[in-house]
Design a protein around this motif. Structure first.
Motif, PDB file in Angstrom:
ATOM      1  N   TYR B  35       0.872  -1.104   0.089  1.00  0.00           N
ATOM      2  CA  TYR B  35       0.041  -0.034   0.150  1.00  0.00           C
ATOM      3  C   TYR B  35       0.910   1.193   0.056  1.00  0.00           C
ATOM      4  CZ  TYR B  35      -4.025  -2.732   1.510  1.00  0.00           C
ATOM      5  OH  TYR B  35      -5.097  -3.761   1.568  1.00  0.00           O
ATOM      6  N   PRO B  43      -4.710   4.254   3.362  1.00  0.00           N
ATOM      7  CA  PRO B  43      -3.758   3.567   2.634  1.00  0.00           C
ATOM      8  C   PRO B  43      -4.527   3.239   1.098  1.00  0.00           C
ATOM      9  CG  PRO B  43      -3.900   2.390   4.711  1.00  0.00           C
ATOM     10  CD  PRO B  43      -4.961   3.352   4.783  1.00  0.00           C
ATOM     11  N   GLN B  48      -1.295  -6.378  -5.184  1.00  0.00           N
ATOM     12  CA  GLN B  48      -1.492  -7.797  -4.196  1.00  0.00           C
ATOM     13  C   GLN B  48      -1.128  -8.912  -4.867  1.00  0.00           C
ATOM     14  OE1 GLN B  48      -5.763  -7.985  -3.581  1.00  0.00           O
ATOM     15  NE2 GLN B  48      -5.568 -10.373  -2.832  1.00  0.00           N
ATOM     16  N   LEU B  91       3.264   0.694   3.049  1.00  0.00           N
ATOM     17  CA  LEU B  91       2.991  -0.385   3.847  1.00  0.00           C
ATOM     18  C   LEU B  91       2.908  -1.676   3.242  1.00  0.00           C
ATOM     19  CD1 LEU B  91       0.297   1.557   5.471  1.00  0.00           C
ATOM     20  CD2 LEU B  91       2.108   0.984   6.764  1.00  0.00           C
ATOM     21  N   ASP B  98      -7.465 -13.872   0.724  1.00  0.00           N
ATOM     22  CA  ASP B  98      -7.586 -12.841  -0.113  1.00  0.00           C
ATOM     23  C   ASP B  98      -8.929 -11.921   0.405  1.00  0.00           C
ATOM     24  OD1 ASP B  98      -9.293 -14.091  -3.014  1.00  0.00           O
ATOM     25  OD2 ASP B  98      -9.743 -14.178  -1.034  1.00  0.00           O
ATOM     26  N   TRP B  99      -9.536 -12.115   1.484  1.00  0.00           N
ATOM     27  CA  TRP B  99     -10.663 -11.442   1.879  1.00  0.00           C
ATOM     28  C   TRP B  99     -10.729 -11.638   3.492  1.00  0.00           C
ATOM     29  CZ3 TRP B  99     -16.347 -11.853   1.715  1.00  0.00           C
ATOM     30  CH2 TRP B  99     -16.692 -12.990   1.424  1.00  0.00           C
ATOM     31  N   SER B 100      -9.581 -11.661   4.096  1.00  0.00           N
ATOM     32  CA  SER B 100      -9.855 -11.699   5.595  1.00  0.00           C
ATOM     33  C   SER B 100      -9.091 -10.479   6.118  1.00  0.00           C
ATOM     34  CB  SER B 100      -9.284 -13.031   6.184  1.00  0.00           C
ATOM     35  OG  SER B 100      -7.939 -13.248   5.859  1.00  0.00           O
ATOM     36  N   GLU B 101      -8.981 -10.600   7.501  1.00  0.00           N
ATOM     37  CA  GLU B 101      -8.336  -9.019   7.830  1.00  0.00           C
ATOM     38  C   GLU B 101      -6.702  -9.312   7.492  1.00  0.00           C
ATOM     39  OE1 GLU B 101      -9.920 -11.364   9.776  1.00  0.00           O
ATOM     40  OE2 GLU B 101      -8.868 -11.692  11.574  1.00  0.00           O
ATOM     41  N   GLN B 102      -6.114  -8.029   7.441  1.00  0.00           N
ATOM     42  CA  GLN B 102      -4.705  -7.972   7.053  1.00  0.00           C
ATOM     43  C   GLN B 102      -3.895  -7.660   8.244  1.00  0.00           C
ATOM     44  OE1 GLN B 102      -4.389  -5.381   3.498  1.00  0.00           O
ATOM     45  NE2 GLN B 102      -6.264  -6.463   2.413  1.00  0.00           N
ATOM     46  N   TYR B 103      -2.522  -8.049   8.196  1.00  0.00           N
ATOM     47  CA  TYR B 103      -1.705  -7.734   9.309  1.00  0.00           C
ATOM     48  C   TYR B 103      -0.648  -6.873   8.457  1.00  0.00           C
ATOM     49  CZ  TYR B 103      -4.138 -11.384  11.652  1.00  0.00           C
ATOM     50  OH  TYR B 103      -5.248 -12.390  12.309  1.00  0.00           O
ATOM     51  N   PHE B 104      -0.443  -5.778   9.264  1.00  0.00           N
ATOM     52  CA  PHE B 104       0.352  -4.830   8.674  1.00  0.00           C
ATOM     53  C   PHE B 104       1.781  -4.738   9.268  1.00  0.00           C
ATOM     54  CE2 PHE B 104      -2.388  -2.164   5.661  1.00  0.00           C
ATOM     55  CZ  PHE B 104      -3.784  -2.727   6.094  1.00  0.00           C
ATOM     56  N   GLY B 105       2.621  -4.335   8.431  1.00  0.00           N
ATOM     57  CA  GLY B 105       4.016  -4.181   8.940  1.00  0.00           C
ATOM     58  C   GLY B 105       4.277  -2.779   9.392  1.00  0.00           C
ATOM     59  N   PRO B 106       5.485  -2.245   9.947  1.00  0.00           N
ATOM     60  CA  PRO B 106       5.526  -0.856  10.384  1.00  0.00           C
ATOM     61  C   PRO B 106       5.480   0.132   9.254  1.00  0.00           C
ATOM     62  CG  PRO B 106       7.639  -2.141  10.885  1.00  0.00           C
ATOM     63  CD  PRO B 106       6.424  -3.104  10.190  1.00  0.00           C
ATOM     64  N   GLY B 107       5.929  -0.434   8.155  1.00  0.00           N
ATOM     65  CA  GLY B 107       5.701   0.632   7.086  1.00  0.00           C
ATOM     66  C   GLY B 107       7.422   1.495   6.735  1.00  0.00           C
TER      67      GLY B 107
END
Lengths: 113, 113
Positions: B35, B43, B48, B91, B98-107
């Motif tokens: 993102y 974002p 993807q 990010l 492909d359509w559950s919650e996403q876990y993000f890195g610190p960016g």
């Protein structure tokens, strides 16, 4: 096209009080997921709560709960007993099974001591 | 469980230079996202991946941006040449499907001067 609208750019609340953040979305899909993410100054996006569209019961996670109104396409977040650590940007997000996740523009929440 | 890792955390470059970002998703997560988050906005999905294949890159400026996910694990995002308007936080996120919650890195915060 799916869109997510957060109409409150900024909000503030006194510590220990309750605040509600608004989110509306537009979609022609019947099954989808909605999320609230928190982004503190550290930039790490953290999942706060999720709601599946086919579930009528509003999701709850400790002090966080949602008011999901599917017909009105509304998905507000209520934070009870606000804490200083709740200060962050809050993003509402939407995803269905044939679209990428769409985020709102965010609401900056400040919890005042 | 280790989270999504990203590096570097900060990068400052001059316009027309090249830059690359790295992301290591959560182990076992098949779906990986990049993102772009411009200051004050939510974002925006750039690309993807599902395993090592591209699912959606419709919003990736392909004349200057490229991304790969070799072996379906780590991913790199490259900008060549950079423009001033590329200044943003990049990010990386991963999810089990492909359509559950996403876990993000610190960016990675990129500043182009």
């Amino acid at each position: 096209a799916q869109t997510v609208t957060q109409s409150q750019p900024e909000m503030s609340v006194q510590e220990a009080e309750t605040v509600t953040l608004s989110c509306t979305y537009d979609t022609s899909e019947s099954n989808y997921y909605l999320f609230w993410y928190k982004q503190p100054p550290s930039r790490q996006m953290i999942l706060v709560i999720r709601q599946e569209a086919y579930k009528q019961q509003n999701a709850t996670e400790n002090r966080f709960s949602v008011n999901f109104q599917k017909a009105a396409k509304s998905f507000s977040l209520k934070i009870s007993d606000s804490q200083l650590g709740d200060t962050a940007m809050y993003f509402c997000a939407f995803v269905s099974n044939n679209n990428d996740m769409r985020f709102g523009a965010g609401t900056r929440l400040t919890v005042k001591p | 469980e280790a989270g999504v890792a990203q590096s570097p955390r900060y990068k400052i470059i001059e316009k027309r230079q090249s830059v690359a970002f790295w992301c290591n998703p959560i182990s076992g997560h098949a779906t990986l996202y990049w993102y772009q988050q411009i200051l004050g906005q939510g974002p925006k999905l750039l690309i993807q991946f599902q395993n090592n294949g591209v699912v959606d890159d419709s919003q990736l400026p392909k004349d200057r941006f490229s991304a790969e996910r070799l072996k379906g694990v780590d991913s790199t995002l490259k900008i060549q040449p950079a423009k001033l308007e590329d200044s943003a936080v990049y990010l990386c996120a991963s999810s089990p499907s492909d359509w559950s919650e996403q876990y993000f890195g610190p960016g990675t915060r990129l500043t182009v001067t």
